[in-house]
Each structure stands twice: as C-alpha cells, then as structure tokens.
Design a protein around this motif. Structure first.
Motif, PDB file in Angstrom:
ATOM      1  N   TRP A 104     -47.293 -24.369  55.884  1.00 44.39           N
ATOM      2  CA  TRP A 104     -46.853 -23.365  56.889  1.00 44.39           C
ATOM      3  C   TRP A 104     -45.456 -23.584  57.585  1.00 44.39           C
ATOM      4  O   TRP A 104     -44.835 -22.483  57.553  1.00 44.39           O
ATOM      5  CB  TRP A 104     -47.673 -23.946  58.245  1.00 44.39           C
ATOM      6  N   THR A 141     -52.290 -22.577  66.417  1.00 43.73           N
ATOM      7  CA  THR A 141     -52.723 -21.750  65.333  1.00 43.73           C
ATOM      8  C   THR A 141     -52.782 -22.136  63.873  1.00 43.73           C
ATOM      9  O   THR A 141     -54.081 -22.087  63.148  1.00 43.73           O
ATOM     10  CB  THR A 141     -51.451 -20.580  64.891  1.00 43.73           C
ATOM     11  N   TRP A 145     -56.626 -22.577  61.972  1.00 40.64           N
ATOM     12  CA  TRP A 145     -56.756 -22.151  60.823  1.00 40.64           C
ATOM     13  C   TRP A 145     -57.453 -23.094  59.821  1.00 40.64           C
ATOM     14  O   TRP A 145     -58.129 -22.979  58.990  1.00 40.64           O
ATOM     15  CB  TRP A 145     -55.189 -21.927  59.937  1.00 40.64           C
TER      16      TRP A 145
END
Length: 272
Positions: A104, A141, A145
């Motif tokens: 990420w 987030t 995920w």
C-alpha cells in the motif's frame, strides 16, 4: 498450565510499577507504584491515541461488514469463473501484515511512483498522497482489505446454510429480492456476524505491522494506535516501566470493549 500462561502478564504488571530505563543501567530499577499509570495512561496523549485506536477499529470493522456481506451475496450465486474469483478475493487474508503495508505504501500510494497516484495525476489530481494526508483512514482501509475475506467466508457459509425451501416459499408468496434479504437472509446472518465481529475486533485492535511499515504512526502521532504506542515507548524510548503500564491498560481496555460488544450483540440477538 494456568500459571505458565499468566506469568508474562504478572511480570508485565510488576514492571509497570518500576522505573526502568534500558539505556541508563546506572539508574537501576526503582519501585514507583502507580506513577507510570498516572504519567502515561491518564495523560492527554494516551486519550488521543485511544480515540484513534477506536476510530481505526470501528472504520475497519464497518468496512469489513459491508464489503464482506456484498461479496458473500455475490458468491452465493452461480456464475462462470466463481471458483477463481473466490480464490482471488481470499488472497489478501494470506498476505503478511508487513507486506501489505509495503504494497500500500510503495506500490499503490507512493506519491512519486505509486500505481493509484499515477492514475490520480492522469485525472488531474495533484499532490495526491493519502498515506500522509489521511493516514488513519488509510490504515483502517488497509486493515479492512486484509480482513474482509474472513468476513466474506463466514457470511457466505451463513448464506449457504439457509434452507432453499424457505426462500422458494417466500418467492411464491410474492416477496421481492430485497424482502427476502431483509426478512430471511439478514436475520439468519446475525449469529455469523456475532462470531466474525468478535474475532475481527480481537485482531484489529492489536494491529501493529501495517502501521510500522507504512506510516510509523505518523505524521506526528496521527496514525498511532495503542499497540504501536507500547512499542514506541518501550523499544524506541527504552522506558520499560512506562511501556508495561500502557500494555496493562491496553489489555484492560481491550477486554472491556470486547465484553461491551458481546453484551450488545447478545441483546440485539435476544430482541430478534
């Protein structure tokens, strides 16, 4: 066995009453009673990080519940390539937290060469750096995920356990698809939600690796949670006593949150 499992916790409680700085061995260890708790746990900084921990956990759990339900409803239908899509959707659950953080941070949202930031620039969005601008939401987030596949699989098992004859009878009575979901599927999923929310809360409240490699708790302390605060106090600040006090407080807070959550869900289940 009970004594063995409780020894680390009892040792942590003992250390929380000590003043012990690892980089100052000349000062030794001194008994300070509850001073570490007064200075660390009852400080404004601890309260802010506690709120951040709750926000992070709540947002991640909410996303897991919504996305997991949507994907479970999708996979409860028959379509071509269903097995492959289900395998791909489960994949994030098996990626290590530190690897997830690196993906990420570097591959997706790096402001210079990240894939999503590249497309954002093509759309005319300049200075797009969500890992720095909205770090806490991005961590939530990222965690969602990772954990959404667990929610999806548990809820899918719940949907597949529904008696088909019950759904067919509702359809014959003229019940719409939304009505079947509202009056049959959703009530049936409540026990499954209870299990997966408790499991998810237990693990999401303790996340560390994702924060360590993606934001290091920053900018400032804006994406720090309680486990990361324990690490920073104990292994960056070398304050063993203070870190132990924060660790004991974190454990108590986690147990209280889980108890409140369990009682709330039991109350909702009894009302239904």
């Amino acid at each position: 066995m009970g004594i063995i499992t409780q020894v680390p916790f009892l040792l942590t409680i003992y250390l929380s009453t000590q003043s012990w700085t690892l980089i100052r061995p000349d000062l030794g260890r001194n008994f300070v009673g509850f001073r570490n708790y007064a200075e660390q746990v009852f400080s404004g900084g601890f309260g802010i990080i506690l709120v951040q921990t709750l926000i992070l956990s709540f947002v991640a759990l909410a996303l897991c519940c919504l996305i997991g339900l949507g994907l479970a409803l999708l996979l409860n239908r028959d379509f071509r390539g269903k097995g492959l899509i289900q395998t791909l959707l489960v994949t994030p659950f098996f990626i290590m937290p530190t690897v997830t953080g690196l993906i990420w941070k570097n591959e997706l949202f790096n402001p210079s060469f990240g894939l999503i930031t590249y497309f954002a620039r093509l759309l005319g969005v300049e200075h797009f750096d969500p890992m720095a601008q909205h770090s806490l939401i991005m961590i939530a987030t990222m965690v969602a995920w990772e954990w959404e596949p667990l929610f999806m699989l548990v809820l899918l098992a719940g949907l597949q356990a529904i008696n088909e004859e019950e759904i067919e009878a509702a359809q014959l009575d003229g019940c719409s698809r939304l009505g079947i979901f509202r009056h049959i599927e959703l009530p049936h999923l409540m026990p499954y939600y209870r299990v997966v929310i408790l499991l998810g809360s237990l693990f999401i409240l303790q996340i560390f690796g994702e924060i360590y490699v993606s934001t290091a708790g920053g900018p400032g302390n804006s994406s720090m949670n309680l486990p990361y605060l324990v690490y920073q106090t104990g292994l960056v600040g070398w304050q063993v006593g203070a870190a132990s006090a924060i660790g004991v407080a974190t454990l108590i807070i986690t147990l209280v949150i889980l108890m409140v959550l369990l009682r709330t869900m039991n109350a909702v289940a009894r009302e239904e």
